[in-house]
Motif scaffolding. Structure first.
Motif, PDB file in Angstrom:
ATOM      1  N   VAL A 155       0.841  -1.199   0.000  1.00 30.90           N
ATOM      2  CA  VAL A 155       0.000   0.000   0.000  1.00 30.90           C
ATOM      3  C   VAL A 155       0.876   1.250   0.000  1.00 30.90           C
ATOM      4  O   VAL A 155       0.665   2.181  -0.788  1.00 30.90           O
ATOM      5  CB  VAL A 155      -0.947   0.004   1.227  1.00 30.90           C
ATOM      6  N   THR A 175      -9.785  -3.116  14.880  1.00 30.04           N
ATOM      7  CA  THR A 175      -9.626  -2.639  13.503  1.00 30.04           C
ATOM      8  C   THR A 175     -10.591  -3.353  12.558  1.00 30.04           C
ATOM      9  O   THR A 175     -11.255  -2.714  11.729  1.00 30.04           O
ATOM     10  CB  THR A 175      -8.181  -2.875  13.020  1.00 30.04           C
ATOM     11  N   SER A 184     -13.404  -4.791  13.273  1.00 32.93           N
ATOM     12  CA  SER A 184     -14.766  -4.347  13.562  1.00 32.93           C
ATOM     13  C   SER A 184     -15.033  -2.980  12.943  1.00 32.93           C
ATOM     14  O   SER A 184     -16.101  -2.751  12.356  1.00 32.93           O
ATOM     15  CB  SER A 184     -14.967  -4.271  15.080  1.00 32.93           C
ATOM     16  N   SER A 185     -14.068  -2.090  13.047  1.00 31.49           N
ATOM     17  CA  SER A 185     -14.259  -0.738  12.497  1.00 31.49           C
ATOM     18  C   SER A 185     -14.363  -0.790  10.977  1.00 31.49           C
ATOM     19  O   SER A 185     -15.253  -0.162  10.387  1.00 31.49           O
ATOM     20  CB  SER A 185     -13.100   0.169  12.937  1.00 31.49           C
ATOM     21  N   LEU A 186     -13.493  -1.544  10.325  1.00 37.86           N
ATOM     22  CA  LEU A 186     -13.514  -1.640   8.858  1.00 37.86           C
ATOM     23  C   LEU A 186     -14.764  -2.348   8.361  1.00 37.86           C
ATOM     24  O   LEU A 186     -15.344  -1.974   7.337  1.00 37.86           O
ATOM     25  CB  LEU A 186     -12.263  -2.370   8.350  1.00 37.86           C
ATOM     26  N   LEU A 230     -17.604   0.271   8.749  1.00 32.49           N
ATOM     27  CA  LEU A 230     -17.526   1.366   7.780  1.00 32.49           C
ATOM     28  C   LEU A 230     -18.121   0.971   6.443  1.00 32.49           C
ATOM     29  O   LEU A 230     -18.844   1.729   5.809  1.00 32.49           O
ATOM     30  CB  LEU A 230     -16.066   1.773   7.544  1.00 32.49           C
ATOM     31  N   GLY A 231     -17.793  -0.213   5.972  1.00 28.09           N
ATOM     32  CA  GLY A 231     -18.225  -0.636   4.647  1.00 28.09           C
ATOM     33  C   GLY A 231     -17.375  -0.022   3.555  1.00 28.09           C
ATOM     34  O   GLY A 231     -16.757   1.040   3.755  1.00 28.09           O
ATOM     35  N   GLY A 232     -17.328  -0.667   2.395  1.00 22.09           N
ATOM     36  CA  GLY A 232     -16.554  -0.137   1.273  1.00 22.09           C
ATOM     37  C   GLY A 232     -15.054  -0.141   1.511  1.00 22.09           C
ATOM     38  O   GLY A 232     -14.313   0.556   0.820  1.00 22.09           O
ATOM     39  N   CYS A 233     -14.596  -0.906   2.491  1.00 21.40           N
ATOM     40  CA  CYS A 233     -13.169  -0.949   2.853  1.00 21.40           C
ATOM     41  C   CYS A 233     -12.561  -2.316   2.570  1.00 21.40           C
ATOM     42  O   CYS A 233     -11.707  -2.783   3.334  1.00 21.40           O
ATOM     43  CB  CYS A 233     -12.998  -0.607   4.325  1.00 21.40           C
ATOM     44  N   GLU A 234     -12.994  -2.944   1.491  1.00 25.47           N
ATOM     45  CA  GLU A 234     -12.516  -4.282   1.202  1.00 25.47           C
ATOM     46  C   GLU A 234     -10.988  -4.333   1.075  1.00 25.47           C
ATOM     47  O   GLU A 234     -10.363  -5.265   1.610  1.00 25.47           O
ATOM     48  CB  GLU A 234     -13.208  -4.837  -0.053  1.00 25.47           C
ATOM     49  N   PRO A 235     -10.333  -3.375   0.386  1.00 22.85           N
ATOM     50  CA  PRO A 235      -8.869  -3.466   0.300  1.00 22.85           C
ATOM     51  C   PRO A 235      -8.198  -3.389   1.674  1.00 22.85           C
ATOM     52  O   PRO A 235      -7.227  -4.099   1.932  1.00 22.85           O
ATOM     53  CB  PRO A 235      -8.482  -2.248  -0.562  1.00 22.85           C
ATOM     54  N   GLN A 236      -8.725  -2.524   2.531  1.00 26.81           N
ATOM     55  CA  GLN A 236      -8.150  -2.390   3.874  1.00 26.81           C
ATOM     56  C   GLN A 236      -8.448  -3.623   4.722  1.00 26.81           C
ATOM     57  O   GLN A 236      -7.624  -4.044   5.531  1.00 26.81           O
ATOM     58  CB  GLN A 236      -8.689  -1.127   4.561  1.00 26.81           C
ATOM     59  N   HIS A 264      -5.856  -6.028   6.724  1.00 32.83           N
ATOM     60  CA  HIS A 264      -5.959  -6.194   8.173  1.00 32.83           C
ATOM     61  C   HIS A 264      -6.436  -7.586   8.604  1.00 32.83           C
ATOM     62  O   HIS A 264      -6.257  -7.947   9.762  1.00 32.83           O
ATOM     63  CB  HIS A 264      -6.828  -5.094   8.778  1.00 32.83           C
ATOM     64  N   ALA A 311     -12.599 -12.220   4.151  1.00 26.52           N
ATOM     65  CA  ALA A 311     -11.877 -13.202   4.968  1.00 26.52           C
ATOM     66  C   ALA A 311     -11.716 -14.521   4.220  1.00 26.52           C
ATOM     67  O   ALA A 311     -10.656 -15.155   4.250  1.00 26.52           O
ATOM     68  CB  ALA A 311     -12.612 -13.428   6.292  1.00 26.52           C
TER      69      ALA A 311
END
Lengths: 131, 131, 131, 131, 131, 131
Positions: F24, F62, F64-66, F69-75, F79, F116
């Motif tokens: 990244v 982390t 749980s937060s991602l 949030l949604g839309g954070c598949e790369p992150q 993680h 996952a």
């Protein structure tokens, strides 16, 4: 038949979004043409047309809103192109996205930054790496 | 002991947010002082300090991000005050919030507008009703 | 001077939201009157006026969207009143909010449900507890 | 061994989502089978099974919630198919998505509309372009 | 009549949320009693009851999710109390909220931190200010 | 030239995210190198480095937060790999995502679960299906 509001909205859409915006409207024709009409009439004919902020300021605000919303990569593509169209530099666009970090967090900012990267590459633009 | 980054962040926080920002930091002292430290060091010492966009532009972006996020009324209060502090007019602030409507929708924009109304009233400011 | 679109929007706003909607527009007069104008012209004059879905269906959709967004308690107050105005029963409104649970999660649904509770109490309505 | 709640949920899932829903459950088998179980038992066995709103109304609410959430394109695909399965017309579905514009903004509505476009194309459905 | 699932959920709710959770259920009785039932049966009887993560881990996850969602101050109040009930220290709770900053941004983290401050004050707890 | 904060951040990034995190940062070099620097310095050098919670707990928060949030598949990809790197089992990761269901809803949880699944497949990991 179009209205005066539609016409001024279309003109503004062309000025700001250019072909990117026109493609979105076109792609709506056989599914939700009135959605396209409202993008033109409301977003451009009512809002973008207004005085009080210039187009560069409006694009900074739009990019911030789309970055923060998340999941708006197609709209960010259109509006990062639009930001370039109205005279913002690649560096200013990247900086605007970066500025959202304390409010919207890194993931949203990373996703928007990678959209900017693609847009700049398609337009053959580079950004000075030393900021 | 503070770092250079903390000091420049604090100076920038004072310039931008003024007493509103200082109160937030103060209120964190007995619960999460390091959160206050990171607001100063990161949001102000790392981000706001940067070149590439001026403080008016940064406040437009911040207000757009907070309006779009929703549920950030306390932060909007601080940053609408900050927008006034760095030289944006009430009219420009209201216009920036209004510009978010096509992206973030009316409810977010209404909530942010009513925060602006309170801030302007507290500071005895009026906005020309004819826009 | 108002437009035909404004007039039909205002009429629809009165039919759907009633005095709750009018109060919102009134409260915008000295801060962002054009925001009020756009609520009337766009949300009501362009969208609510449309055929294809009746007002009960539109209120179910509005309540679902506001519940899901979160942080829209003032707008939920207006639109839960509106839902009653157009003929949805308290039980249908509560059920619509409950139906959002698998998508928006319990916190959003709890917050919206407590807004409904307040609206029903203000209007002296009860909901059969046996469901 | 399944419970009565699982069985009634599965039956309702089949009625509403059909093969699209079954594929989601299947794809969870080797990673989080209980997540699939809860979709069946809670979303369908507890919620969709309820009286008070019919399946058309429930699909309008679901589509509004998913449109508003954003980033739920896979779930929108399943539930726009479901909306057709329970008797909503393509036009009603597109209209329901469009109705979210004032609350959720254009980007969310555009993304959901393009999902609808794909679903209708896969099923060989057209929507009258004159609305 | 209650089910085995309801009973085990209620027991778990009492263990985790205590009186704060019971008050929420109580307040739902005359508006949406089944919402209360689903909180008990699904959130507690299905999810919290599971093995694989202990209650401290589950509360860290819940607090992170509620902090990130935003607009969930009432639920955060209940679950920060719950976090204390299951043995997390005030310092761990504050640290968990702080850890969300890079992902959810400062505004969400500030709002959650001030909820924690209120909860700790009500319970007469202090947190070492030197972290 | 790097700072002490950058160096300790980089070391922590390597420990937690490994090559996924490094990629990244690398991909940001020609578009927004300072964004990469802030990920390292702030997210890792300031936050992850802290005491009070161990790396397993931080990864649960982390994720749980991602997820929320949604839309954070790369992150999430980065993680979830990180979660495995610091010693969480596939089963704990899946359970942590599942635990978000009552707060963030099924769609967010489904999307994260499928991330996952991909990560585990790439690493040749399986999860016991009996839960």
């Amino acid at each position: 038949m179009t209205t005066e509001r539609y016409d001024r909205g279309w003109e503004k859409l062309m000025e700001v979004d250019g072909t990117g915006g026109a493609k979105v409207i076109e792609s709506l024709k056989d599914i939700s043409p009135d959605l396209g009409k409202f993008v033109i009439e409301f977003a451009f004919g009512d809002i973008y047309i207004r005085e009080g902020l210039d187009l560069k300021q409006r694009q900074l605000i739009t990019i911030s809103s789309l970055t923060t919303l998340g999941g708006c990569e197609p709209q960010l593509t259109v509006h990062i192109n639009a930001a370039l169209n109205v005279g913002l530099s690649p560096k200013e666009i990247v900086e605007a996205i970066l500025h959202c970090t304390p409010y919207a967090g890194f993931p949203r900012v990373l996703n928007a930054t990678f959209v900017a990267k693609e847009v700049f590459q398609e337009r053959g633009l580079t950004i000075a790496t030393q900021q």
